[in-house]
Design a protein around this motif. Structure first.
Motif, PDB file in Angstrom:
ATOM      1  N   LEU A  40      93.061  -6.404 -24.171  1.00 19.16           N
ATOM      2  CA  LEU A  40      93.854  -7.614 -23.967  1.00 19.16           C
ATOM      3  C   LEU A  40      93.195  -8.582 -22.986  1.00 19.16           C
ATOM      4  CD1 LEU A  40      96.388  -9.210 -24.638  1.00 19.16           C
ATOM      5  CD2 LEU A  40      97.571  -7.942 -22.820  1.00 19.16           C
ATOM      6  N   ALA A  41      92.604  -8.077 -21.908  1.00 14.86           N
ATOM      7  CA  ALA A  41      91.930  -8.957 -20.944  1.00 14.86           C
ATOM      8  C   ALA A  41      90.756  -9.677 -21.604  1.00 14.86           C
ATOM      9  CB  ALA A  41      91.458  -8.163 -19.734  1.00 14.86           C
ATOM     10  N   MET A  42      90.028  -8.959 -22.469  1.00  9.33           N
ATOM     11  CA  MET A  42      88.905  -9.565 -23.180  1.00  9.33           C
ATOM     12  C   MET A  42      89.419 -10.655 -24.121  1.00  9.33           C
ATOM     13  SD  MET A  42      85.527  -9.159 -23.621  1.00  9.33           S
ATOM     14  CE  MET A  42      85.233 -10.900 -23.833  1.00  9.33           C
ATOM     15  N   ILE A  46      88.505 -14.667 -24.068  1.00 13.54           N
ATOM     16  CA  ILE A  46      87.977 -15.337 -25.266  1.00 13.54           C
ATOM     17  C   ILE A  46      88.851 -16.536 -25.624  1.00 13.54           C
ATOM     18  CG2 ILE A  46      87.671 -15.093 -27.773  1.00 13.54           C
ATOM     19  CD1 ILE A  46      86.861 -12.139 -27.192  1.00 13.54           C
ATOM     20  N   ARG A  47      90.172 -16.356 -25.598  1.00 14.61           N
ATOM     21  CA  ARG A  47      91.070 -17.443 -25.970  1.00 14.61           C
ATOM     22  C   ARG A  47      91.100 -18.554 -24.931  1.00 14.61           C
ATOM     23  NH1 ARG A  47      90.665 -19.276 -29.502  1.00 14.61           N
ATOM     24  NH2 ARG A  47      92.518 -20.521 -29.192  1.00 14.61           N
ATOM     25  N   PHE A  52      89.822 -24.083 -24.659  1.00 16.33           N
ATOM     26  CA  PHE A  52      89.129 -25.163 -23.963  1.00 16.33           C
ATOM     27  C   PHE A  52      88.239 -25.923 -24.948  1.00 16.33           C
ATOM     28  CE2 PHE A  52      85.680 -26.936 -21.456  1.00 16.33           C
ATOM     29  CZ  PHE A  52      86.307 -27.421 -20.317  1.00 16.33           C
ATOM     30  N   ILE A  53      87.467 -25.189 -25.733  1.00 22.06           N
ATOM     31  CA  ILE A  53      86.538 -25.791 -26.693  1.00 22.06           C
ATOM     32  C   ILE A  53      87.269 -26.483 -27.853  1.00 22.06           C
ATOM     33  CG2 ILE A  53      84.847 -25.150 -28.482  1.00 22.06           C
ATOM     34  CD1 ILE A  53      83.743 -25.566 -25.676  1.00 22.06           C
ATOM     35  N   GLU A  54      88.469 -26.040 -28.156  1.00 23.71           N
ATOM     36  CA  GLU A  54      89.236 -26.652 -29.240  1.00 23.71           C
ATOM     37  C   GLU A  54      89.766 -28.035 -28.867  1.00 23.71           C
ATOM     38  OE1 GLU A  54      92.179 -23.656 -29.969  1.00 23.71           O
ATOM     39  OE2 GLU A  54      90.723 -22.278 -30.829  1.00 23.71           O
ATOM     40  N   TYR A  55      89.998 -28.278 -27.592  1.00 23.15           N
ATOM     41  CA  TYR A  55      90.643 -29.527 -27.187  1.00 23.15           C
ATOM     42  C   TYR A  55      89.780 -30.474 -26.360  1.00 23.15           C
ATOM     43  CZ  TYR A  55      94.904 -27.538 -29.013  1.00 23.15           C
ATOM     44  OH  TYR A  55      95.835 -26.990 -29.852  1.00 23.15           O
ATOM     45  N   MET A  94      96.043 -17.980 -19.020  1.00 23.57           N
ATOM     46  CA  MET A  94      95.343 -17.080 -19.939  1.00 23.57           C
ATOM     47  C   MET A  94      94.588 -15.974 -19.197  1.00 23.57           C
ATOM     48  SD  MET A  94      96.221 -18.014 -22.926  1.00 23.57           S
ATOM     49  CE  MET A  94      95.119 -17.036 -23.932  1.00 23.57           C
ATOM     50  N   LEU A  95      94.067 -16.301 -18.019  1.00 23.75           N
ATOM     51  CA  LEU A  95      93.284 -15.323 -17.262  1.00 23.75           C
ATOM     52  C   LEU A  95      94.134 -14.528 -16.273  1.00 23.75           C
ATOM     53  CD1 LEU A  95      90.106 -17.507 -16.692  1.00 23.75           C
ATOM     54  CD2 LEU A  95      90.406 -15.636 -18.353  1.00 23.75           C
ATOM     55  N   GLY A  96      95.448 -14.753 -16.295  1.00 24.55           N
ATOM     56  CA  GLY A  96      96.353 -13.946 -15.479  1.00 24.55           C
ATOM     57  C   GLY A  96      96.549 -14.406 -14.058  1.00 24.55           C
ATOM     58  N   PHE A  97      96.190 -15.638 -13.746  1.00 19.13           N
ATOM     59  CA  PHE A  97      96.353 -16.158 -12.386  1.00 19.13           C
ATOM     60  C   PHE A  97      97.649 -16.947 -12.200  1.00 19.13           C
ATOM     61  CE2 PHE A  97      91.672 -15.961 -12.899  1.00 19.13           C
ATOM     62  CZ  PHE A  97      91.424 -14.986 -11.950  1.00 19.13           C
ATOM     63  N   ALA A  98      98.349 -17.228 -13.279  1.00 22.92           N
ATOM     64  CA  ALA A  98      99.569 -18.036 -13.205  1.00 22.92           C
ATOM     65  C   ALA A  98     100.533 -17.589 -14.290  1.00 22.92           C
ATOM     66  CB  ALA A  98      99.232 -19.519 -13.366  1.00 22.92           C
TER      67      ALA A  98
END
Length: 130
Positions: A40-42, A46-47, A52-55, A94-98
């Motif tokens: 899940l962390a991986m 990735i997402r 970021f790259i999508e927008y 997404m990275l679990g900081f918020a």
């Protein structure tokens, strides 16, 4: 010259470098060469990078086009900083900081900017907006 867009392009290149490094570090940590390896962390790393790259590229194109046709500097600086906040907020979730409100803020601000730039560029392109 589209100097404001250049500044934000530089900022977003650094942000993308950080997201890419995070994804690469996760690949090394979890020994995942392809995909997410069921981790899940991986998947979240990735997402975060993928979203970021999508927008960001299309919004930088919109910002550059707006600057090229003479958008007011205050408009461009405001939109640029709003996008920085949006992308940091989304990645932080997404990275679990918020928490989830950060993701909603990031997504909402990003959609708002796409709408604002879309209306502005259509208005300028059709001559309906000065």
């Amino acid at each position: 010259m589209i100097t404001i867009t250049m500044v934000f392009t530089g900022i977003f290149l650094l942000m993308h470098t950080a997201l890419s490094a995070t994804t690469s570090a996760h690949r090394a940590k979890f020994d995942v060469d392809y995909g997410d390896g069921g981790n899940l962390a991986m998947l979240k790393a990735i997402r975060a990078q993928g979203n970021f790259i999508e927008y960001v590229p299309i919004l930088l194109i919109a910002m550059g086009a707006s600057e090229y046709v003479g958008a007011a500097p205050w408009f461009l600086w405001t939109c640029g900083w709003v996008l920085v906040i949006a992308r940091i907020s989304h990645a932080a979730y997404m990275l679990g900081f918020a928490g989830k409100p950060a993701r909603l803020l990031g997504a909402g601000l990003t959609f708002l900017l796409m709408t604002v730039f879309g209306i502005y560029l259509i208005g300028r392109g059709t001559g309906l907006m000065a």
